[in-house]
Design a protein around this motif. Structure first.
Motif, PDB file in Angstrom:
ATOM      1  N   GLY A 108       0.815  -1.214   0.000  1.00 16.46           N
ATOM      2  CA  GLY A 108       0.000   0.000   0.000  1.00 16.46           C
ATOM      3  C   GLY A 108       0.849   1.265   0.000  1.00 16.46           C
ATOM      4  O   GLY A 108       0.572   2.218  -0.734  1.00 16.46           O
ATOM      5  N   THR A 109       1.901   1.285   0.825  1.00 13.09           N
ATOM      6  CA  THR A 109       2.791   2.449   0.860  1.00 13.09           C
ATOM      7  C   THR A 109       3.525   2.592  -0.463  1.00 13.09           C
ATOM      8  O   THR A 109       3.692   3.706  -0.980  1.00 13.09           O
ATOM      9  CB  THR A 109       3.781   2.339   2.033  1.00 13.09           C
ATOM     10  N   ALA A 110       3.971   1.479  -1.031  1.00 12.78           N
ATOM     11  CA  ALA A 110       4.664   1.519  -2.322  1.00 12.78           C
ATOM     12  C   ALA A 110       3.744   2.075  -3.408  1.00 12.78           C
ATOM     13  O   ALA A 110       4.181   2.880  -4.252  1.00 12.78           O
ATOM     14  CB  ALA A 110       5.169   0.130  -2.695  1.00 12.78           C
ATOM     15  N   GLN A 111       2.481   1.685  -3.405  1.00  8.99           N
ATOM     16  CA  GLN A 111       1.526   2.214  -4.378  1.00  8.99           C
ATOM     17  C   GLN A 111       1.312   3.711  -4.185  1.00  8.99           C
ATOM     18  O   GLN A 111       1.304   4.468  -5.159  1.00  8.99           O
ATOM     19  CB  GLN A 111       0.176   1.508  -4.245  1.00  8.99           C
ATOM     20  N   ARG A 112       1.136   4.132  -2.927  1.00  9.96           N
ATOM     21  CA  ARG A 112       0.948   5.555  -2.646  1.00  9.96           C
ATOM     22  C   ARG A 112       2.168   6.353  -3.087  1.00  9.96           C
ATOM     23  O   ARG A 112       2.042   7.446  -3.652  1.00  9.96           O
ATOM     24  CB  ARG A 112       0.661   5.776  -1.154  1.00  9.96           C
ATOM     25  N   LEU A 113       3.362   5.806  -2.830  1.00  9.33           N
ATOM     26  CA  LEU A 113       4.605   6.472  -3.226  1.00  9.33           C
ATOM     27  C   LEU A 113       4.677   6.614  -4.742  1.00  9.33           C
ATOM     28  O   LEU A 113       4.964   7.694  -5.265  1.00  9.33           O
ATOM     29  CB  LEU A 113       5.802   5.691  -2.697  1.00  9.33           C
TER      30      LEU A 113
END
Length: 145
Positions: free
Chosen positions: A5-10
């Motif tokens: 999820g964090t990788a996608q947001r980044l």
């Protein structure tokens, strides 16, 4: 740990920053601390070799423990060392700004982001701004240009 999820947001934040800067079509790769790809986004119109460049920027930063801008500086100062390093790394690192380490205060280095598509300063700036937006500490902390 760098979550999906964090990788996608980044990655989305990188692309949004590119749009704010009116950049060329970007490709963004987010890798975990072991150099494994979590997310790879390639905008319409991005060149077909951009994924390899973005991954190489991030992978090299992780492997050496400093940004791909730093790798470019090493390559310029000590080309024979960089040539040997490139052989040892099986050509998997790319000596140009745009590969940024990702840290948290609690965990240290949790991964890296690599961006390719515009000039290297813009690639790097998009990565740094995006890391700050999602609450991570990028290295370098601020864009150089």
């Amino acid at each position: 740990m760098l979550s999906f999820g964090t990788a996608q947001r980044l990655a989305n934040a990188v692309l949004a920053e590119g749009e704010r800067r009116n950049s060329s079509a970007l490709t963004v790769a987010v890798l975990d601390s072991g150099g494994h790809q979590i997310v790879l986004y390639r905008q319409d119109g991005a060149g077909f070799v951009r994924p390899q460049i973005a991954i190489g920027k991030a992978w090299g930063a992780l492997g050496l423990g400093f940004s791909s801008r730093g790798i470019a500086n090493v390559a310029a100062r000590v080309p024979a060392f960089f040539d040997a390093l490139a052989v040892a790394a099986e050509g998997r690192m790319f000596p140009a700004a745009g590969g940024v380490l990702l840290r948290t205060r609690a965990d240290g280095i949790i991964g890296a982001v690599g961006v390719s598509g515009d000039n290297s300063d813009v690639d790097e700036a998009c990565a740094i701004v995006a890391a700050h937006e999602v609450g991570l500490e990028p290295e370098p902390l601020e864009p150089s240009a």
